[in-house]
Write a protein that holds these residues in place. Sequence first.
Motif, mmCIF file in Angstrom:
data_model
loop_
_atom_site.group_PDB
_atom_site.id
_atom_site.type_symbol
_atom_site.label_atom_id
_atom_site.label_comp_id
_atom_site.label_asym_id
_atom_site.label_seq_id
_atom_site.Cartn_x
_atom_site.Cartn_y
_atom_site.Cartn_z
ATOM 1 N N ILE A 1 21.160 17.047 -14.920
ATOM 2 C CA ILE A 1 19.944 16.208 -14.517
ATOM 3 C C ILE A 1 19.754 15.229 -15.636
ATOM 4 C CG2 ILE A 1 17.621 16.466 -14.096
ATOM 5 C CD1 ILE A 1 18.083 19.402 -13.793
ATOM 6 N N VAL A 2 19.634 13.866 -15.201
ATOM 7 C CA VAL A 2 19.152 12.667 -16.068
ATOM 8 C C VAL A 2 17.828 12.092 -15.124
ATOM 9 C CG1 VAL A 2 21.321 12.229 -16.893
ATOM 10 C CG2 VAL A 2 20.807 11.304 -14.681
ATOM 11 N N SER A 3 17.229 11.315 -16.115
ATOM 12 C CA SER A 3 16.004 10.821 -15.654
ATOM 13 C C SER A 3 16.174 9.511 -14.438
ATOM 14 C CB SER A 3 15.182 10.151 -16.557
ATOM 15 O OG SER A 3 15.781 9.054 -17.133
ATOM 16 N N ASP A 4 17.322 8.859 -14.509
ATOM 17 C CA ASP A 4 17.197 7.365 -13.805
ATOM 18 C C ASP A 4 15.585 6.785 -14.025
ATOM 19 O OD1 ASP A 4 17.713 5.221 -12.482
ATOM 20 O OD2 ASP A 4 17.693 6.182 -10.466
ATOM 21 N N HIS A 5 15.346 6.655 -15.247
ATOM 22 C CA HIS A 5 14.093 5.891 -15.434
ATOM 23 C C HIS A 5 14.266 4.721 -15.165
ATOM 24 C CE1 HIS A 5 10.388 4.982 -17.852
ATOM 25 N NE2 HIS A 5 10.943 4.162 -18.753
ATOM 26 N N SER A 6 13.635 4.126 -14.279
ATOM 27 C CA SER A 6 13.681 2.540 -13.697
ATOM 28 C C SER A 6 12.300 1.934 -13.385
ATOM 29 C CB SER A 6 14.713 2.829 -12.405
ATOM 30 O OG SER A 6 14.761 1.291 -11.964
ATOM 31 N N PRO A 7 11.733 1.774 -14.444
ATOM 32 C CA PRO A 7 10.159 1.468 -14.479
ATOM 33 C C PRO A 7 10.134 -0.140 -14.229
ATOM 34 C CG PRO A 7 10.947 1.194 -16.643
ATOM 35 C CD PRO A 7 12.157 1.824 -15.746
ATOM 36 N N SER A 8 9.065 -0.781 -13.880
ATOM 37 C CA SER A 8 8.740 -2.245 -13.745
ATOM 38 C C SER A 8 7.489 -2.667 -13.913
ATOM 39 C CB SER A 8 9.168 -2.545 -12.190
ATOM 40 O OG SER A 8 7.991 -2.026 -11.521
ATOM 41 N N THR A 9 6.922 -3.651 -13.988
ATOM 42 C CA THR A 9 5.609 -4.163 -14.055
ATOM 43 C C THR A 9 4.734 -3.502 -12.755
ATOM 44 O OG1 THR A 9 6.107 -6.288 -13.393
ATOM 45 C CG2 THR A 9 6.191 -5.897 -15.463
ATOM 46 N N LEU A 10 3.494 -3.440 -13.104
ATOM 47 C CA LEU A 10 2.393 -2.924 -11.943
ATOM 48 C C LEU A 10 2.598 -3.750 -10.959
ATOM 49 C CD1 LEU A 10 -0.557 -1.749 -14.154
ATOM 50 C CD2 LEU A 10 1.687 -0.471 -13.672
ATOM 51 N N ASP A 11 2.566 -5.193 -11.125
ATOM 52 C CA ASP A 11 2.669 -6.397 -10.138
ATOM 53 C C ASP A 11 3.776 -5.978 -8.904
ATOM 54 O OD1 ASP A 11 3.747 -7.382 -12.263
ATOM 55 O OD2 ASP A 11 4.248 -9.115 -10.891
ATOM 56 N N LEU A 12 5.010 -5.619 -9.572
ATOM 57 C CA LEU A 12 6.144 -5.522 -8.941
ATOM 58 C C LEU A 12 6.110 -4.116 -7.891
ATOM 59 C CD1 LEU A 12 8.955 -6.617 -11.397
ATOM 60 C CD2 LEU A 12 8.177 -7.838 -9.377
ATOM 61 N N LYS A 13 5.027 -3.384 -8.512
ATOM 62 C CA LYS A 13 4.960 -2.065 -7.457
ATOM 63 C C LYS A 13 3.943 -2.407 -6.277
ATOM 64 C CE LYS A 13 7.682 1.603 -8.826
ATOM 65 N NZ LYS A 13 8.398 2.151 -7.774
ATOM 66 N N ASP A 14 3.484 -3.583 -6.200
ATOM 67 C CA ASP A 14 2.742 -4.055 -5.104
ATOM 68 C C ASP A 14 1.694 -2.996 -4.871
ATOM 69 O OD1 ASP A 14 2.096 -5.939 -2.928
ATOM 70 O OD2 ASP A 14 2.775 -4.269 -1.496
ATOM 71 N N LEU A 15 0.622 -2.744 -5.906
ATOM 72 C CA LEU A 15 -0.292 -1.561 -5.696
ATOM 73 C C LEU A 15 -1.280 -2.163 -5.026
ATOM 74 C CD1 LEU A 15 -0.394 -0.521 -9.536
ATOM 75 C CD2 LEU A 15 1.019 0.633 -7.617
ATOM 76 N N GLU A 16 -1.457 -3.328 -4.962
ATOM 77 C CA GLU A 16 -2.616 -3.656 -3.902
ATOM 78 C C GLU A 16 -2.468 -3.433 -2.816
ATOM 79 O OE1 GLU A 16 -4.637 -8.116 -3.359
ATOM 80 O OE2 GLU A 16 -4.067 -7.548 -5.461
ATOM 81 N N ASN A 17 -1.503 -3.701 -2.010
ATOM 82 C CA ASN A 17 -1.070 -3.441 -0.661
ATOM 83 C C ASN A 17 -0.250 -2.214 -0.334
ATOM 84 O OD1 ASN A 17 -1.895 -6.126 0.066
ATOM 85 N ND2 ASN A 17 -0.365 -6.799 -0.704
ATOM 86 N N GLY A 18 0.287 -1.686 -1.431
ATOM 87 C CA GLY A 18 1.151 -0.335 -1.081
ATOM 88 C C GLY A 18 2.148 -0.647 -0.172
ATOM 89 N N ASP A 19 2.867 -1.609 -0.125
ATOM 90 C CA ASP A 19 3.784 -1.925 0.838
ATOM 91 C C ASP A 19 5.287 -1.371 0.349
ATOM 92 O OD1 ASP A 19 5.783 -3.000 2.697
ATOM 93 O OD2 ASP A 19 4.846 -4.935 2.981
ATOM 94 N N PHE A 20 5.890 -0.496 0.822
ATOM 95 C CA PHE A 20 7.022 0.095 0.578
ATOM 96 C C PHE A 20 8.243 -0.892 0.638
ATOM 97 C CE2 PHE A 20 4.779 4.105 0.661
ATOM 98 C CZ PHE A 20 5.202 4.809 -0.219
ATOM 99 N N ALA A 21 8.089 -1.937 1.575
ATOM 100 C CA ALA A 21 9.053 -2.576 1.845
ATOM 101 C C ALA A 21 9.219 -3.690 0.706
ATOM 102 C CB ALA A 21 8.886 -3.590 3.309
ATOM 103 N N VAL A 22 8.292 -4.201 -0.025
ATOM 104 C CA VAL A 22 8.252 -5.028 -1.035
ATOM 105 C C VAL A 22 8.361 -4.635 -2.533
ATOM 106 C CG1 VAL A 22 7.390 -6.830 0.450
ATOM 107 C CG2 VAL A 22 5.807 -5.602 -0.928
#
Length: 457
Positions: free
Chosen positions: A317-338
Amino acid sequence: MSQDQHDPTGEHYDLVIRGERVLTSSGIRPREVGVRHGVIVAMQPLGNDLSADEVIELADDETLIPGLVDTHVHVNEPGRTEWEGFASATKAAAAGGVTTILDMPLNSIPPTIDVEALEIKRDVARDQVHVDVGFWGGAVPGNLGKLRGLHDAGAFGFKSFLLHSGVDEFPPLDPDQLEEDMRELATFDSVMIVHAEDSRAIDRAPKPDGDDYAKFLASRPRGAENLAIAEVIERARWTGARAHILHLSSSDALPMLRSAKHDGLKITVETCPHYLTLTSEEIPLGATAFKCCPPIREAGNRELLWQGLEDGTIDFIVSDHSPSTLDLKDLENGDFAVAWGGVASLQLGLSLIWTEARQRGLSLETVVSWMSEKPAQFAGLTGKGRIAPGYDADFSIFAADDAYVVDVTKLHHKNPLTPYNGKALAGRVRRTYLHGEEIDFATPRGRLLRRGMVDAE
């Protein structure tokens, strides 16, 4: 803590840690562990009163475990250091009991696809890492002739994709290119680690749309993973090369992987905490912190992955820790496509897996084997993964019954976003030691590792 205690053997150590619960090669035992020059040199029964400059007495609720080895971490520095960086990533690792990480070759710029890029990355990492760090190389179209050079420069193996990686500067291989590269790697016994999803299957799947996770899940069908894994298995059979399946999420693939191992193919398999602790049915609308590729699947799939771990089809088992900035997670719209696909969990892996495993009646020894000894063996890290004489004095002091609630603002990850925020977990890492010294999160003492070298810089 007591100083300079009497030792009937006359031996004296830099550090002694002792207690009723030390995870040894034969299980959890009462032991005293003697450390000199950053290496374990003595393991004796509790009560022998080994003498040392510093003596640590474990509390009754604490277990001394080997430092974890996470062979799948995206640090992203240089180039995308706002996503994560060597200082923040290695602090997060240390806080979670992880004392060795291997950094993935993509998401940094330049990607680690030639010796020059490897040296750039090493120069950036040097003097800012709090745990030991090694590096994967990358296999992309056109760099076949550079693989041996990267191997000789200390890369631990080579990562490839069978579909778009998410970043244009790290393009995928087609199956014939994969085979050609694997044939090359077999000549110097390196390993090809593969993000196994089939691009054709995903091209024909429904497109993700909006905040409904079910639509995203349908866009990354398990059939895409199954097809790609079958491809890797056959190319490994034809070339005799070592191959490794990254972040397995589809339980459908377990029977063919089991069969490949039975046939003697050199295939290993990892999975990650998010596939073992989360389920697609529970993901809220727009919760893009949960987006990763391959995706988190259904509860029934999760149960079969646990069975695959227990029967040895999945190696570790490993993490595959793959973070990004908050804006790249599209938190405002929550669109899984983008939204960017990746789960941030480096600091939380041990607690996540222990919380789930103990409910299944699995022992701490088993969990630590999956997260320390076995990934160390896979990567050829001969001095890591066990508390035994001759091994690096990399430890964490783990309180298995100590519970806490994840507060994303208190994690060392650079960006405060994880799907585990607010989750109640069992098991807390209280202290972490690297080469016999406690990690203080202020003085970076980690080393840069090269494949096959017990001691690097």
